[in-house]
Design a protein around this motif. Structure first.
Motif, PDB file in Angstrom:
ATOM      1  N   ASP A  42      -9.885  13.880 -27.339  1.00  0.00           N
ATOM      2  CA  ASP A  42     -10.073  14.984 -26.398  1.00  0.00           C
ATOM      3  C   ASP A  42      -8.890  15.947 -26.409  1.00  0.00           C
ATOM      4  O   ASP A  42      -8.937  16.999 -25.750  1.00  0.00           O
ATOM      5  CB  ASP A  42     -10.261  14.452 -24.977  1.00  0.00           C
ATOM      6  CG  ASP A  42     -11.540  13.661 -24.803  1.00  0.00           C
ATOM      7  OD1 ASP A  42     -11.499  12.605 -24.130  1.00  0.00           O
ATOM      8  OD2 ASP A  42     -12.584  14.083 -25.337  1.00  0.00           O
ATOM      9  N   TYR A  87      -7.985  23.844 -24.050  1.00  0.00           N
ATOM     10  CA  TYR A  87      -9.247  24.048 -23.355  1.00  0.00           C
ATOM     11  C   TYR A  87      -9.304  25.472 -22.800  1.00  0.00           C
ATOM     12  O   TYR A  87      -8.351  25.940 -22.157  1.00  0.00           O
ATOM     13  CB  TYR A  87      -9.399  23.039 -22.222  1.00  0.00           C
ATOM     14  CG  TYR A  87      -9.770  21.666 -22.725  1.00  0.00           C
ATOM     15  CD1 TYR A  87      -8.845  20.879 -23.399  1.00  0.00           C
ATOM     16  CD2 TYR A  87     -11.055  21.158 -22.548  1.00  0.00           C
ATOM     17  CE1 TYR A  87      -9.192  19.621 -23.892  1.00  0.00           C
ATOM     18  CE2 TYR A  87     -11.412  19.904 -23.029  1.00  0.00           C
ATOM     19  CZ  TYR A  87     -10.475  19.153 -23.694  1.00  0.00           C
ATOM     20  OH  TYR A  87     -10.815  17.898 -24.182  1.00  0.00           O
ATOM     21  N   TYR A  88     -10.435  26.112 -23.042  1.00  0.00           N
ATOM     22  CA  TYR A  88     -10.650  27.486 -22.620  1.00  0.00           C
ATOM     23  C   TYR A  88     -11.848  27.574 -21.683  1.00  0.00           C
ATOM     24  O   TYR A  88     -12.873  26.934 -21.930  1.00  0.00           O
ATOM     25  CB  TYR A  88     -10.924  28.378 -23.826  1.00  0.00           C
ATOM     26  CG  TYR A  88      -9.828  28.448 -24.848  1.00  0.00           C
ATOM     27  CD1 TYR A  88      -9.764  27.523 -25.880  1.00  0.00           C
ATOM     28  CD2 TYR A  88      -8.849  29.437 -24.790  1.00  0.00           C
ATOM     29  CE1 TYR A  88      -8.760  27.585 -26.839  1.00  0.00           C
ATOM     30  CE2 TYR A  88      -7.848  29.512 -25.741  1.00  0.00           C
ATOM     31  CZ  TYR A  88      -7.805  28.574 -26.752  1.00  0.00           C
ATOM     32  OH  TYR A  88      -6.804  28.640 -27.695  1.00  0.00           O
ATOM     33  N   ARG A 113     -13.091  26.042 -32.586  1.00  0.00           N
ATOM     34  CA  ARG A 113     -13.365  25.934 -31.166  1.00  0.00           C
ATOM     35  C   ARG A 113     -14.786  25.418 -30.969  1.00  0.00           C
ATOM     36  O   ARG A 113     -15.717  25.843 -31.670  1.00  0.00           O
ATOM     37  CB  ARG A 113     -13.198  27.302 -30.486  1.00  0.00           C
ATOM     38  CG  ARG A 113     -13.108  27.247 -28.986  1.00  0.00           C
ATOM     39  CD  ARG A 113     -12.721  28.601 -28.396  1.00  0.00           C
ATOM     40  NE  ARG A 113     -11.423  29.059 -28.877  1.00  0.00           N
ATOM     41  CZ  ARG A 113     -10.797  30.133 -28.401  1.00  0.00           C
ATOM     42  NH1 ARG A 113     -11.352  30.843 -27.431  1.00  0.00           N
ATOM     43  NH2 ARG A 113      -9.633  30.499 -28.887  1.00  0.00           N
ATOM     44  N   GLY A 170      -3.921  21.614 -17.429  1.00  0.00           N
ATOM     45  CA  GLY A 170      -3.672  20.785 -18.593  1.00  0.00           C
ATOM     46  C   GLY A 170      -2.385  19.996 -18.465  1.00  0.00           C
ATOM     47  O   GLY A 170      -1.571  20.233 -17.578  1.00  0.00           O
ATOM     48  N   ARG A 210     -13.169  23.933 -26.258  1.00  0.00           N
ATOM     49  CA  ARG A 210     -11.873  23.394 -26.647  1.00  0.00           C
ATOM     50  C   ARG A 210     -11.648  23.580 -28.132  1.00  0.00           C
ATOM     51  O   ARG A 210     -12.604  23.669 -28.912  1.00  0.00           O
ATOM     52  CB  ARG A 210     -11.768  21.914 -26.273  1.00  0.00           C
ATOM     53  CG  ARG A 210     -12.710  20.989 -27.041  1.00  0.00           C
ATOM     54  CD  ARG A 210     -12.617  19.584 -26.478  1.00  0.00           C
ATOM     55  NE  ARG A 210     -13.485  18.649 -27.207  1.00  0.00           N
ATOM     56  CZ  ARG A 210     -13.686  17.384 -26.849  1.00  0.00           C
ATOM     57  NH1 ARG A 210     -13.067  16.896 -25.767  1.00  0.00           N
ATOM     58  NH2 ARG A 210     -14.476  16.614 -27.560  1.00  0.00           N
ATOM     59  N   ALA A 260      -6.743  18.877 -27.100  1.00  0.00           N
ATOM     60  CA  ALA A 260      -7.128  20.218 -27.530  1.00  0.00           C
ATOM     61  C   ALA A 260      -6.611  21.228 -26.520  1.00  0.00           C
ATOM     62  O   ALA A 260      -6.179  20.870 -25.419  1.00  0.00           O
ATOM     63  CB  ALA A 260      -8.642  20.345 -27.641  1.00  0.00           C
ATOM     64  N   GLY A 297      -6.450  29.616 -22.068  1.00  0.00           N
ATOM     65  CA  GLY A 297      -6.379  28.255 -22.568  1.00  0.00           C
ATOM     66  C   GLY A 297      -5.304  27.426 -21.899  1.00  0.00           C
ATOM     67  O   GLY A 297      -4.256  27.932 -21.502  1.00  0.00           O
ATOM     68  N   TRP A 352     -16.821  25.807 -20.614  1.00  0.00           N
ATOM     69  CA  TRP A 352     -15.545  25.279 -21.105  1.00  0.00           C
ATOM     70  C   TRP A 352     -15.700  24.986 -22.589  1.00  0.00           C
ATOM     71  O   TRP A 352     -16.702  24.380 -23.010  1.00  0.00           O
ATOM     72  CB  TRP A 352     -15.144  24.008 -20.372  1.00  0.00           C
ATOM     73  CG  TRP A 352     -14.616  24.226 -18.993  1.00  0.00           C
ATOM     74  CD1 TRP A 352     -15.301  24.122 -17.814  1.00  0.00           C
ATOM     75  CD2 TRP A 352     -13.270  24.567 -18.643  1.00  0.00           C
ATOM     76  NE1 TRP A 352     -14.477  24.400 -16.747  1.00  0.00           N
ATOM     77  CE2 TRP A 352     -13.211  24.665 -17.226  1.00  0.00           C
ATOM     78  CE3 TRP A 352     -12.103  24.819 -19.363  1.00  0.00           C
ATOM     79  CZ2 TRP A 352     -12.053  24.993 -16.540  1.00  0.00           C
ATOM     80  CZ3 TRP A 352     -10.946  25.151 -18.685  1.00  0.00           C
ATOM     81  CH2 TRP A 352     -10.924  25.232 -17.286  1.00  0.00           C
TER      82      TRP A 352
END
Length: 121
Positions: free
Chosen positions: A89, A93-94, A44, A8, A37, A91, A114, A35
């Protein structure tokens, strides 16, 4: 399965970014990976998923055509290539793992910590 997301950062609208998720354990290749977010103040949400072999993928409509999910079972990694990034976009992200390919958040058993993606306009 333990997951560690990375990649990220802060980018400008229109830029690209590549997220990676490293998995521990010898059973990585038996898991579908996803994935998700979470933007500030929002729930989420699903972004992309890939089956155990890498041959089947799923995308949220909001990222279709811009994001690409891939995996390398020899390296225990799953990647998310994000192109043409937009401010929306932004966020955390996980990455997540599940035995079956699904877009349903609640179905995923294992989650990474994340990584934050910030897209400036």
């Amino acid at each position: 399965v333990q997951l560690q997301a990375s990649g990220g950062g802060l980018v400008q609208a229109g830029d690209s970014l590549r997220l990676s998720c490293a998995a521990s354990g010898r059973t990585f290749s038996s898991y579908a990976m996803g994935w998700f977010r979470q933007a500030p103040g929002k729930e989420r949400e699903f972004v992309a998923a890939i089956d155990w072999s890498g041959s089947i993928t799923r995308y949220a409509d909001s990222v279709k055509g811009r994001f690409t999910i891939s995996r390398d079972n020899t390296k225990n990694t799953v990647n998310l290539q994000m192109n043409s990034l937009k401010p929306e976009d932004t966020a955390v992200y996980y990455c997540a793992a599940n035995r079956r390919l699904t877009v349903v958040l609640a179905a995923y058993d294992y989650w990474g910590q994340g990584t934050l993606v910030t897209v400036s306009s």
